[in-house]
Design a protein around this motif. Structure first.
Motif: not given
Length: 302
Positions: A20, A204-205, A208, A211
């Motif tokens: 990411v 948030d990153r 990500a 995930r």
């Protein structure tokens, strides 16, 4: 790199490999590919500097050549050396057979058959798949003489072997240099590169990233893990956990069939997150519960 159309394309390619990438770093990679410039990445250990080289080589279908730096690294370890044992065997064989031409023997002994190629020389060789990704990892571990040699090598993308001559890369490799900033790297080398500081990601990153790298983890557990690690980074620790530790911890919790964090689970698995005993000792007793409560409060208020 005409097949790379845009910065968004870079982000998409890296995402397919589980990396990411924020837009500033994706922009740097895009420019490096278009302009043929090396990339210099600095940041704490475990924030993803090495991983981007792996992801980029996989995304582009290029070979990855890694030079792991360490104190005392020299040209023979980084560029080439001669296969001394094989040379001695050849000399003894020639002596036993008698009548060997000394000039011809010397030319043979210092020819390609006895040359052991190390990462920098391998990166200069032509590759049917295209120029490889050359990862020069943890340059700050080396000393200044090697740094000066590297500066020259990256300027012209060529190396000179006295017995053979100069070997120049037909196409410059895609160079990624990393540093954990245990010491300052000389400005002259940094000026040859496009520079980026790789920081710890925001919530948030990091979610990500988790995930992408541990997709089997439940969303609720992932949120607790990321929130706790982010809270942990605000503590006065000898070594703050990187993204690599977040991923490792989540995978450890999955292996233990953990559904939610608790002070007991944290105490049992801290070795996946913290790597120094003094840091682990700070989270004994009620401290782990305090940080867990604070991280959960931050989730509720978000």
């Amino acid at each position: 790199m005409q097949d790379i159309q845009s910065i968004d394309h870079i982000q998409s390619l890296l995402a397919e490999e589980g990396y990411v990438c924020g837009r500033p770093l994706a922009t740097l990679v895009f420019l490096a590919l278009r302009l043929g410039r090396p990339i210099f990445l600095e940041g704490e250990a475990g924030v993803g500097k090495t991983e981007i080289a792996k992801a980029l080589s996989a995304a582009l279908g290029r070979s990855l050549i890694r030079l792991q730096c360490y104190e005392g690294l020299d040209v023979s370890s980084a560029v080439y050396e001669w296969n001394f044992a094989a040379q001695m065997v050849a000399i003894r064989t020639a002596e036993a057979s008698g009548g060997a031409d000394r000039n011809a023997l010397q030319e043979e002994l210092f020819g390609p058959d006895y040359l052991v190629e190390r990462p920098l020389l391998k990166a200069m060789r032509p590759d049917p798949a295209g120029a490889p990704v050359l990862l020069i990892d943890e340059l700050d571990r080396t000393d200044e003489p090697f740094e000066a040699f590297l500066l020259e090598a990256l300027s012209d993308f060529q190396v000179t072997i006295p017995e053979i001559g100069t070997i120049k890369a037909p196409e410059p490799p895609i160079v990624i240099v990393t540093s954990n900033r245990t010491r300052e790297v000389h400005d002259a080398l940094k000026r040859r590169c496009l520079y980026h500081w790789v920081d710890y990601p925001d919530f948030d990153r990091e979610m990500a990233i988790l995930r992408a790298r541990a997709p089997e983890a439940a969303e609720s557990l992932s949120r607790e893990v990321v929130a706790f690690v982010q809270r942990l980074r605000t503590e006065d620790l000898f070594k703050k956990p990187g993204v690599a530790e977040t991923i490792d911890w989540a995978k450890c919790l999955l292996a233990l069939d953990v559904l939610t964090l608790s002070p007991e689970v944290i105490a049992d698995t801290l070795g996946a997150v913290l790597k120094y005993q003094d840091d682990i000792a700070k989270l004994q007793g009620s401290e782990a519960k305090k940080l867990l409560d604070e991280s959960r409060a931050s989730l509720e208020s978000a």
